[in-house]
Design a protein around this motif. Structure first.
Motif, PDB file in Angstrom:
ATOM      1  N   ILE A 182       0.836  -1.205   0.000  1.00  0.00           N
ATOM      2  CA  ILE A 182       0.000   0.000   0.000  1.00  0.00           C
ATOM      3  C   ILE A 182       0.872   1.257   0.000  1.00  0.00           C
ATOM      4  CG2 ILE A 182      -1.650   1.344   1.368  1.00  0.00           C
ATOM      5  CD1 ILE A 182      -2.839  -1.364   2.286  1.00  0.00           C
ATOM      6  N   GLN A 183       1.886   1.246   0.833  1.00  0.00           N
ATOM      7  CA  GLN A 183       2.789   2.398   0.905  1.00  0.00           C
ATOM      8  C   GLN A 183       3.467   2.653  -0.443  1.00  0.00           C
ATOM      9  OE1 GLN A 183       6.036   1.934   3.670  1.00  0.00           O
ATOM     10  NE2 GLN A 183       6.404   4.137   3.795  1.00  0.00           N
ATOM     11  N   SER A 185       2.448   1.596  -3.435  1.00  0.00           N
ATOM     12  CA  SER A 185       1.469   1.905  -4.480  1.00  0.00           C
ATOM     13  C   SER A 185       0.966   3.341  -4.386  1.00  0.00           C
ATOM     14  CB  SER A 185       0.293   0.928  -4.415  1.00  0.00           C
ATOM     15  OG  SER A 185      -0.422   1.078  -3.196  1.00  0.00           O
ATOM     16  N   LEU A 186       0.933   3.901  -3.185  1.00  0.00           N
ATOM     17  CA  LEU A 186       0.542   5.307  -3.036  1.00  0.00           C
ATOM     18  C   LEU A 186       1.576   6.216  -3.692  1.00  0.00           C
ATOM     19  CD1 LEU A 186      -0.790   5.344   0.641  1.00  0.00           C
ATOM     20  CD2 LEU A 186      -2.135   5.591  -1.460  1.00  0.00           C
ATOM     21  N   ASN A 194      -2.643  -1.368  -4.891  1.00  0.00           N
ATOM     22  CA  ASN A 194      -3.246  -0.787  -3.691  1.00  0.00           C
ATOM     23  C   ASN A 194      -4.548  -1.499  -3.330  1.00  0.00           C
ATOM     24  OD1 ASN A 194      -5.132   1.295  -2.308  1.00  0.00           O
ATOM     25  ND2 ASN A 194      -3.082   2.159  -2.040  1.00  0.00           N
TER      26      ASN A 194
END
Length: 201
Positions: A182-183, A185-186, A194
């Motif tokens: 997630i980190q 992909s942001l 994500n």
């Protein structure tokens, strides 16, 4: 009909490989371009969940890459086909293709080729419950992808590590992998990675 034709051609190529070798420089260049193009089309089909297009592209990739002989393109083709055919009872063939892809990419591949093949081979190893191989291949593939700056491949690797960790009851490490996805992909803007990570948290 096109797909059936590719199956027949692949069988003929496997039976009489010398008849399909790319002997001239021009033929090798054409086969190389075809293999790389079909590899890209197969990747697109994976992300769009288009099974028939994926099978067709993967088969054409294999045929083109085989005419080149041992190469990074053939390593990629074997890794992809091992995953594609893992769902049907062709375990001996798939094992051989997966092992060949790993051996071939070590000799002929770039670091990017290695990362790609490691990640695809790891997926196959997970399918056949070879956890030891998977535990080695995914982190290696992820590390190389991160080092060379291939963010998409890196995210694919670590989200797979998270999902497969959940399946094995390794919840803490799985959560860490999914949070890393997630980190990353942001930062990269990759909504697909994500979403996939968030679905499994």
């Amino acid at each position: 009909l096109g797909f059936i034709g590719q199956i027949i051609r692949a069988w003929l190529q496997a039976r009489w490989p010398r008849q399909y070798e790319a002997h001239t420089e021009l033929k090798r260049e054409a086969a190389l371009l075809s293999a790389r193009m079909q590899s890209t089309l197969a990747e697109i089909a994976v992300f769009r969940d288009e099974t028939v297009r994926l099978l067709y592209a993967a088969m054409r990739q294999l045929i083109a890459a085989r005419s080149l002989g041992p190469s990074a393109e053939l390593a990629r083709a074997y890794a992809l086909m091992a995953n594609m055919l893992a769902v049907i009872p062709m375990r001996k063939t798939c094992n051989a293709w997966c092992d060949r892809s790993l051996e071939m990419v070590e000799e002929h591949g770039t670091r990017l080729d290695k990362a790609w093949v490691y990640c695809r081979a790891a997926c196959y190893k997970a399918f056949v419950v070879d956890w030891a191989a998977m535990d080695r291949l995914i982190p290696e593939g992820a590390a190389i992808a991160e080092e060379i700056g291939d963010r998409r491949l890196y995210e694919e690797a670590i989200v797979s590590l998270g999902v497969l960790g959940l399946a094995r009851g390794r919840y803490e490490s799985a959560e860490q992998a999914l949070l890393r996805t997630i980190q990353s992909s942001l930062a990269s803007g990759n909504a697909q990675s994500n979403t996939w990570a968030k679905l499994h948290l």
